[in-house]
Design an enzyme around this catalytic site. Structure first.
Site, PDB file in Angstrom:
ATOM      1  N   GLU A   1       0.501  -1.214  -0.136  1.00  0.00           N
ATOM      2  CA  GLU A   1       0.307   0.139   0.279  1.00  0.00           C
ATOM      3  C   GLU A   1       1.395   2.197  -0.250  1.00  0.00           C
ATOM      4  OE1 GLU A   1      -3.561  -0.021   3.113  1.00  0.00           O
ATOM      5  OE2 GLU A   1      -4.211  -1.463   1.642  1.00  0.00           O
TER       6      GLU A   1
ATOM      7  N   GLU B   1      -6.029  -8.166  -0.968  1.00  0.00           N
ATOM      8  CA  GLU B   1      -6.725  -7.659  -0.335  1.00  0.00           C
ATOM      9  C   GLU B   1      -7.930  -7.370   0.238  1.00  0.00           C
ATOM     10  OE1 GLU B   1      -4.933  -5.158   2.490  1.00  0.00           O
ATOM     11  OE2 GLU B   1      -2.657  -5.825   1.582  1.00  0.00           O
TER      12      GLU B   1
HETATM   13  C1  GLA Z   1      -3.950  -2.373   4.846  1.00  0.00           C
HETATM   14  C2  GLA Z   1      -3.004  -3.432   4.542  1.00  0.00           C
HETATM   15  C3  GLA Z   1      -3.050  -4.916   5.484  1.00  0.00           C
HETATM   16  C4  GLA Z   1      -3.708  -4.345   6.789  1.00  0.00           C
HETATM   17  C5  GLA Z   1      -5.162  -4.082   6.171  1.00  0.00           C
HETATM   18  C6  GLA Z   1      -6.600  -4.208   7.812  1.00  0.00           C
HETATM   19  O1  GLA Z   1      -4.919  -2.795   3.724  1.00  0.00           O
HETATM   20  O2  GLA Z   1      -2.654  -3.383   3.309  1.00  0.00           O
HETATM   21  O3  GLA Z   1      -1.340  -4.775   5.926  1.00  0.00           O
HETATM   22  O4  GLA Z   1      -3.017  -3.595   7.586  1.00  0.00           O
HETATM   23  O5  GLA Z   1      -4.864  -2.494   6.474  1.00  0.00           O
HETATM   24  O6  GLA Z   1      -5.941  -3.850   8.476  1.00  0.00           O
END
Ligand code: GLA
Ligand code: ZN
Length: 649
Positions: A143, A301
């Site tokens: 991210e 995700e």
């Molecule tokens: C983001 C991050 C994950 C996790 C999620 C939810 O999407 O990439 O590592 O922290 O949030 O907490």
């Protein structure tokens, strides 16, 4: 084939659980796992001492069960020894202080030490796994956002960025209009990041846009650096990074250029909004992701459970959401949907962020739904070359997003919402659309919707002119042609460079913010808010007029013939019904058939190959709903996605 996966953290769990977890994954139908994006302290526990033993064991456990692995570069979380020994690897805040360690994501992309140590760990990792067939793709960092790092390295780089762009201080001063508030630079050393505690809104917008551009370029460079390293060891590696929508959004189109495919972290809302006007469908984001490379993408995700940890926990995904939102992603071009996370975090910073297995270590209700999802996706056999083909495009630009973040124009205005409203209007008519870069090729589209072209790129303007002249249907909106490329105002009547296409001019505008104003379009009333361009016709016909205020009777929406095409201008921001009805006119002009009577929040999407067609009908409502489509009646449960598979020809 399209398949389903999970995000897993072997390093978080006792080794005795790994095999059991992998076995349960296999039984459930998991085909892909993503691992190791935060595991630098286990991969390199001390400087230049590497330990791949544990990771080898985990990879083997998955490989033995035919579960593919996505391996990540762990640069999001440099270990504490690294920060301690090489403090230049930390970001600095606007108060000119290094960020305290203890939380993730605080590395400076430009730091020479971080680059050097990242290079070593990435090359080691790539060399170690280059011949491991289970590793099918690489994720860079996690991210990434265009952080505003104010460290000495970034300061110097920013200064060079500005100087090499403009060439001399007088040129910088003139481009920024620095004379205002006596801000003229008399020495390069005065070119610094926006330090201090003032709200960014107080700074010069032209300077701020360059600062945002510089921050975005820093991430792009970090991504290129990592991709090059991986490819130096594994020339044919498939590389991505998992992107998201955040405060300091990167420039998706540039960031993904050196990468093979886009991946996105998809967390749809678990509480549907009370306000029926609020746009909550994630379809917009999914189309935005597919549009980056105009190719299918992955979900790295995906929502799996109760969200919470740094914030109070949110309501749990309702029955149907785990399956339905994954199917919605597939409908929009996702080739893998990897769920975050396998098991709810029981320790550490993310404690209470829920996965598919609850912290009791018992498979949850959601897990049951997840296994149904895996089974359905396996049964459907959707090939990865089944793509989404649309005739309508909406233009998105990182430049516009940043410029409008710096100067939001009016209360309630948000660039994304402007795009989402058009997207929603099309969705309501069963029409799919691509959200593409302003710089993308427009050929192949019949309609190009170009919301809020605030910053003017001459090339974009020329291409939109050409597209319309040659018979395309184009939609231009309020706040277009306002600024030049340096984020200064263009001194001619709005929409300046687009006036010839729109056949109308903005005589005056009213930034009404959250107040609402009545308009009339085709005999119906609508409420508009935020912005009211009061238009003067110079060849265009009026399609809608204000019905209130001192501009009652004056036009707010127009249509103009331009060359062989048609240009619409929407000078205001309306309710959902307004966009749906406006889109009906636009689609009819372009000769595109639409579905007139879809129930609200039902989405129709098509993926196809040369031989097969997959039609997805998704009920994005909390209630059961009846849908009539192509002469057939369907009853869809809350969040159900029905897939109709047919052979073509
Ligand atoms: C983001 C991050 C994950 C996790 C999620 C939810 O999407 O990439 O590592 O922290 O949030 O907490
Ligand atoms: Zn920095």
């Amino acid at each position: 084939m399209v398949n389903i996966g999970v995000d897993y953290y072997p390093e978080h769990w006792d080794e005795s659980l790994w095999e059991k977890d992998a076995e349960l994954m296999k039984t459930a139908g998991v085909k892909t796992v993503r691992i190791a994006e935060f595991a630098w302290c286990r991969i390199e526990p001390r400087e230049n001492e590497f330990d791949f033993g544990w990771l080898d064991k985990a990879v083997k456990i998955f490989a033995e069960r035919d579960i593919d692995v996505v391996l990540c570069t762990p640069t999001n979380c440099p270990p504490l020894w690294l920060y301690e020994k090489y403090p230049d690897s930390l970001q600095w805040t606007r108060d000119s202080k290094p960020i305290a360690t203890g939380i993730r994501g605080h590395r400076c992309y430009n730091s020479p030490s971080l680059r050097r140590l990242s290079e070593r760990v990435i090359v080691k990792l790539a060399e170690h796994y280059k011949d491991e067939p289970a590793v099918i793709a690489w994720q860079i960092d996690n991210e990434l956002d265009a952080v505003h790092c104010c460290c000495p390295t970034c300061t110097e780089k920013f200064r060079n960025f500005v100087m090499s762009k403009y060439g001399s201080l007088p040129e910088v001063n003139s481009a920024y209009g620095n004379v205002v508030w006596s801000g003229e630079y008399s020495s390069e050393t005065q070119i610094i990041p926006p330090l201090g505690s003032y709200e960014l809104a107080w700074y010069n917008p032209a300077y701020m846009l360059d600062w945002f551009r510089f921050c975005k370029e820093s991430v792009n460079d970090f991504v290129r650096f990592q991709a090059d390293l991986i490819r130096s060891v594994i020339p044919d590696a498939k590389i991505t990074t998992n992107t998201w929508l955040c405060d300091k959004t990167p420039d998706f189109h540039e960031m993904f250029k050196p990468l093979d495919f886009v991946s996105y972290d998809n967390y749809p809302q678990t509480k549907l909004p009370d306000d029926p006007e609020e746009l909550y469908s994630h379809a917009f984001h999914l189309d935005l992701m597919r549009g980056i490379k105009r190719k299918n993408f992955w979900i790295m995700e995906q929502l799996s459970g109760v969200q919470g940890c740094w914030m109070p926990m949110l309501t749990t995904p309702k029955p149907g959401m785990i399956k339905g939102y994954s199917m919605q992603a597939i409908a929009h071009g996702a080739d893998k949907v990897i769920h975050f996370r396998w098991r709810s975090a029981a320790k550490g910073a993310e404690m209470f962020w829920h996965g598919l297995i609850d912290q009791s270590n018992k498979p949850s209700r959601r897990f049951g739904e997840f296994t149904e999802l895996c089974a359905e996706v396996r049964r459907l056999e959707i090939p990865e070359n089944a793509v989404v083909n649309n005739k309508v495009a909406i233009l998105y630009s990182s430049e516009q997003e940043s410029a409008l973040q710096i100067q939001p124009q009016t209360n309630g205005f948000h660039y994304y919402n402007q795009l989402k409203s058009f997207h929603d209007g099309l969705t309501a008519l069963g029409i799919g659309c691509d959200i593409i870069s302003e710089k993308a090729d427009f050929s192949g589209y019949r309609v190009v919707i170009a919301p809020t072209l605030f910053i003017t790129d001459e090339n974009v303007s020329k291409r939109l002119h050409r597209f319309t002249e040659k018979g395309g249907v184009c939609v231009i909106t309020n706040r277009s042609g306002v600024k030049d490329d340096n984020n200064g105002c263009i001194m001619s009547p709005l929409p300046t460079v687009y006036s010839d296409m729109t056949g109308c001019k903005v005589a005056e505008f009213d930034a009404v913010g959250r107040d609402s104003v009545k308009i009339k379009m085709g005999g119906s009333d609508y409420r508009v808010s935020q912005w009211c361009d009061i238009l003067e016709l110079c060849g265009a016909e009026s399609l809608a007029e204000y019905a209130e205020r001192f501009y009652a009777g004056l036009p707010c929406v127009t249509r103009n013939s331009f060359g062989e095409g048609i240009c619409y201008y929407a000078g205001t921001i309306g309710e959902r019904k307004f966009y749906k009805d406006l889109m009906k006119q636009v689609l009819s002009t372009a000769g595109i058939e639409y579905v007139d009577d879809l129930p609200q929040n039902v989405e129709i999407t098509v993926r196809e190959t040369n031989e097969e067609k997959f039609t997805f009908i998704f009920n994005n409502n909390g209630e059961q709903i009846g849908v009539e489509y192509c002469g057939e009646n369907f009853i869809l449960m809350p969040f159900e996605c029905r897939v109709l598979k047919s052979r073509k020809g």
